[in-house]
Motif scaffolding. Structure first.
Motif, mmCIF file in Angstrom:
data_model
loop_
_atom_site.group_PDB
_atom_site.id
_atom_site.type_symbol
_atom_site.label_atom_id
_atom_site.label_comp_id
_atom_site.label_asym_id
_atom_site.label_seq_id
_atom_site.Cartn_x
_atom_site.Cartn_y
_atom_site.Cartn_z
ATOM 1 N N GLN A 91 0.877 -1.095 0.173
ATOM 2 C CA GLN A 91 0.011 0.054 0.115
ATOM 3 C C GLN A 91 0.810 1.326 0.082
ATOM 4 N N LEU A 92 0.504 2.417 -0.695
ATOM 5 C CA LEU A 92 0.922 3.587 -0.458
ATOM 6 C C LEU A 92 0.139 4.382 0.578
ATOM 7 N N VAL A 93 0.788 4.982 1.383
ATOM 8 C CA VAL A 93 0.085 5.502 2.680
ATOM 9 C C VAL A 93 0.736 7.020 3.109
ATOM 10 N N ALA A 94 -0.039 7.624 3.931
ATOM 11 C CA ALA A 94 0.731 8.890 4.404
ATOM 12 C C ALA A 94 1.240 8.562 5.996
ATOM 13 N N VAL A 95 2.536 8.805 5.956
ATOM 14 C CA VAL A 95 3.416 8.579 7.179
ATOM 15 C C VAL A 95 3.853 9.746 7.891
ATOM 16 N N ALA A 96 3.483 9.771 9.125
ATOM 17 C CA ALA A 96 3.809 11.005 10.002
ATOM 18 C C ALA A 96 4.906 10.731 10.618
ATOM 19 N N LEU A 97 6.100 11.382 10.270
ATOM 20 C CA LEU A 97 7.481 11.148 10.887
ATOM 21 C C LEU A 97 7.568 11.779 12.418
ATOM 22 N N PRO A 98 8.651 11.417 13.016
ATOM 23 C CA PRO A 98 8.687 11.828 14.423
ATOM 24 C C PRO A 98 8.846 13.376 14.307
ATOM 25 N N GLY A 99 8.168 14.065 15.283
ATOM 26 C CA GLY A 99 8.393 15.621 14.964
ATOM 27 C C GLY A 99 6.879 16.074 14.235
ATOM 28 N N ALA A 100 6.275 15.357 13.708
ATOM 29 C CA ALA A 100 5.056 15.661 13.037
ATOM 30 C C ALA A 100 3.945 15.937 14.126
#
Length: 817
Positions: A91-100
């Motif tokens: 799957q292609l997904v939206a990823v919140a990285l650390p700090g977001a």
């Protein structure tokens, strides 16, 4: 008023950044009160990227969690623990990285590297509601194949960023109540640097319908209140949500999208400054729009569901059977556009500012449309705005224009003409601006030169500049574009001797304010406009002397005040209703009256104004403490404050005549006078007046004539004398007198009888009892005696006291108790 930076750039090409533009706008008279960054998705998806799920396995210690590896564009895949049931490899997904920052309901929290049930999680795979793109939380968002791992999610979702200026628009600058209006002003400024022009979108593609098509007809019965009325019928539309670009434009300036048709009318309003209204054509009974008034007390339900009672002067937009809209202010419940609407009638009109202002104030209805109509809209903009809106409706909602534009404009507004002298302009601003620069500015502001002589220009003012009518107005326009900062300040200083009339009225007023404020009073400032009905209802004022306004905003503000009392009582009621019952208030203000029979005379002969000082106390002077009870305010507290003010300016008791005040607003009162002029009146406000303001506690009120106090001050002289060398003596008398005798009579008689050594007379006790007589009372009075030339002997004292007692016996029938 909010202005979008991105939106401005649609009408004007400029390079100025946000900070520079703020400075320019303020210099143009459009003060920037605030600047804020706006994003179509809150947070702008900072720190959120597109990722591809490489692997997905069950968490060894939690049945509902999965351990995934995600390619987020970095050198190494990220391990992310995910709780969504629909997560899967590929799957292609939206990823919140650390700090977001992501959402959890209404709250936001920061993503951090952490362990979840013993497994490292280096980010978060997000659902719609966690990023603010929707409300779904059933699972993560699965993106389409066009998404590229590692790219910012903001690019994929088309996050729009903008800067919004909060402009403090003054009432005279209604021409800048739109984005194009502001762009037009900026163009005039930038045109001094290089040729530039603000332009509205073209409407050349507009095509009217066939003449045989059935369109809504329009009748205008009041051409004074409705200056111009333009309308257009569009049939076969589909009402639905607006596209993202339109919603973003409205949201950026704080508006909430409703549907495509209503959003178009709001968009065109904030684009051009011309209010529009959309009617469901099915609600226009008889296919006819009639602009007229309705009978007094007609009931009408507005869009907010409130039933309102109309005045016979309220201009209405009606069909053949009933009202549909309060003209220029607010629509009706039955005629608004809904999702079921298929046929549409668009209105673009110019209404009288006076008519709209009166109706708006009467019903306490204030809308974006009424704001503009009250200050004056451009009658030349109605047709453009109507066609612009029609094209947008066809683009976003479909439909076919039926018939031609209806345009009723019986008395076209004439453009103002101003004779302008460049020489006088130079004298007014203190600098000679080059003639070529002035002409460039005038041309940029659409102020056309229609004639000129050697020293004078004849100018034609555009209709959208309702505030420019005089030579000084044109100078102001030239100066604000040229730049106030470009006017040099001379280093030369000029001075002159000045004479101030004594006493200085402002200084006296300041001293009064300082004195009362230091004694616990709070200053109030009330409106000089009051309702005539209040003075009429009271029955204690000469209503024939009321100063009536020729063009009142409402019936509640239709006369100038004759007394400071209504404003004071209104303020007291306001504070009591907000749990502040213990009050000491004062106001220094003017009251007004007309002189009957002088109507045709000059203003100073026909009207008068007097400056008064009003004081009021109510409730308790001090709060209850463990060591002292609360002290309720009373008559003698107020009297003490009145005496204090008079004493501050050297007006003492020997100069004052006391008598009872029988004014209707006092249940018990006293007034001071001197030389036939009234100085002060004070007492307890009657129950009748308290009931008018729903006040249920005693109020003590005083009104002092500031004018007469000033006159007495001018007669006062400052005298100096040596401090007394010899001691004073006190003697007391307990006098049995009739109840009708007042202490002031005793005091005045004492000073009249002994003029040399009697300094003070004070009352320190009052006693009443059947033993001294039912109609008698006993006053215990102290007398301070002092001779500035010698020490008093007992013989001198007895002689004075004996004389005083004989005077009391002779005048009042007094006897010693």
């Amino acid at each position: 008023m909010k202005i979008s930076y991105n939106w401005l750039r649609e009408y004007l090409d400029f390079d100025a950044g946000v900070e520079e533009l703020s400075t320019i706008l303020t210099g143009l008279g459009l003060e920037v009160e605030g600047v804020e960054e706006w994003e179509s998705i809150s947070g702008g998806m900072q720190g959120v990227v597109i990722g591809r799920v490489l692997t997905c396995e069950r968490h060894p210690d939690a049945d509902r969690l999965s351990i995934t590896t995600v390619d987020a564009g970095g050198p190494e895949p990220l391990q992310i623990v995910c709780g969504a049931p629909n997560v899967a490899a590929g799957q292609l997904v939206a990823v919140a990285l650390p700090g977001a920052m992501v959402f959890h309901g209404a709250e936001r929290f920061e993503i951090k590297r952490s362990k979840i049930r013993g497994q490292l999680s280096e980010g978060m795979i997000c659902a719609e509601d966690e990023l603010g793109t929707g409300s779904d939380h059933e699972g993560i968002m699965v993106l389409d194949p066009s998404a590229r791992p590692g790219s910012p999610a903001a690019d994929y979702f088309g996050v729009v960023r903008d800067t919004v200026f909060e402009i403090g628009l003054t009432p005279n600058r209604i021409d800048c109540s739109s984005h194009f209006g502001v762009a037009r002003d900026l163009a005039a400024f930038f045109n001094l640097r290089k040729p530039v022009m603000a332009r509205l979108p073209g409407i050349s593609t507009f095509q009217p319908g066939s003449a045989i098509d059935k369109a809504i007809e329009v009748e205008v019965h009041d051409s004074e209140a409705c200056i111009r009325y333009s309308g257009l019928t569009i049939r076969g539309i589909t009402v639905g949500p607006s596209p993202a670009w339109l919603q973003n434009r409205l949201r950026s300036i704080g508006l909430h999208p409703i549907n495509n048709v209503v959003d178009i009318t709001n968009f065109v309003l904030h684009e051009t400054g011309q209010p529009l209204h959309a009617f469901d054509a099915a609600a226009i009974t008889g296919d006819r729009v009639i602009v007229r008034t309705l009978p007094e007390k007609t009931k009408f339900i507005t869009l907010d569901g409130v039933e309102r009672e109309l005045s016979a002067t309220d201009l209405m937009i009606c069909n053949v059977s009933e009202g549909m809209c309060i003209a220029g202010i607010f629509g009706g419940e039955k005629s608004g556009v809904t999702t079921a609407t298929t046929d549409l009638f668009l209105e673009s009109a110019t209404f009288s500012s006076v008519s709209v202002r009166r109706t708006s104030r009467r019903h306490d209805l204030h809308t974006d449309a009424s704001y503009r109509f009250e200050r004056g809209t451009d009658p030349e903009m109605t047709i453009y705005a109507l066609k612009r809106a029609a094209l947008l409706v066809q683009e976003l909602a479909g439909g076919i224009i039926t018939g031609d534009v209806v345009d009723i404009y019986p008395k076209p507004v004439r453009k103002a003409v101003v004779n302008y002298s460049l020489e006088r302009m130079a004298k007014l601003i203190g600098k000679e601006v080059p003639s070529a620069t002035v002409r460039t500015i005038l041309n940029s502001l659409d102020i056309h030169i229609i004639d000129e002589t050697a020293d004078r220009l004849t100018l034609e003012i555009p209709t959208y500049r309702v505030d420019v009518t005089r030579e000084a107005d044109v100078t102001e326009e030239v100066l604000r574009i040229y730049g106030y900062n470009n006017i040099d300040i001379s280093g030369e200083m000029r001075s002159m001797l000045s004479h101030t009339v004594k006493p200085d009225r402002e200084k006296v007023a300041s001293n009064v304010s300082d004195l009362l404020s230091a004694n616990g009073f709070a200053e109030i400032m009330c409106n000089s406009l009051t309702p005539a009905a209040w003075f009429d209802k009271s029955g204690d004022f000469d209503i024939s002397a009321l100063v009536k306004l020729a063009n009142p905003l409402s019936s509640d503000l239709n006369v100038m005040r004759m007394s400071l009392l209504p404003g004071m009582l209104s303020t007291i009621a306001h504070n009591i209703n907000r749990q502040s019952p213990d009050l000491r208030l004062y106001e220094l203000g003017y009251v007004y009256s007309s002189r009957p029979g002088k109507e045709g005379a000059g203003i100073t002969e026909a009207y008068s104004e007097r400056q008064l000082l009003a004081m009021a106390i109510t409730g308790y002077l001090n709060p209850q403490r463990w060591n002292a009870p609360a002290t309720a305010t009373g008559f003698f507290h107020l009297k003490g404050y009145v005496d204090m003010v008079l004493s501050r300016f050297g007006i003492e008791r020997p100069d004052i005549v006391e008598e009872e005040d029988t004014s209707g607003w006092f249940s018990e009162g006293m007034k001071y006078g001197s030389g036939g002029a009234d100085l002060a009146s004070f007492g307890k406000i009657s129950k009748k007046y308290l009931a008018m303001f729903d006040i249920r506690q005693d109020v003590w009120y005083a009104e002092l004539s500031h004018e007469n106090i000033i006159r007495m001050i001018t007669r006062n002289s400052i005298r100096f004398r040596e401090l007394p060398k010899y001691p004073w003596v006190r003697r007391d008398l307990a006098l049995v007198i009739d109840k009708s005798i007042k202490f002031s009579q005793i005091r005045d008689l004492a000073h009249k009888t002994e003029r040399n050594i009697l300094q003070e007379v004070e009352l320190f006790d009052v006693y009443e009892s059947e033993a001294i007589g039912r109609d008698k009372k006993s006053y215990a009075v102290s007398f301070i005696l002092q001779d500035e030339r010698q020490t008093l002997t007992e013989k001198n004292i007895e002689k004075v006291m004996s004389g005083l007692l004989k005077a009391f016996e002779r005048e009042f029938g007094a006897a010693l108790r």
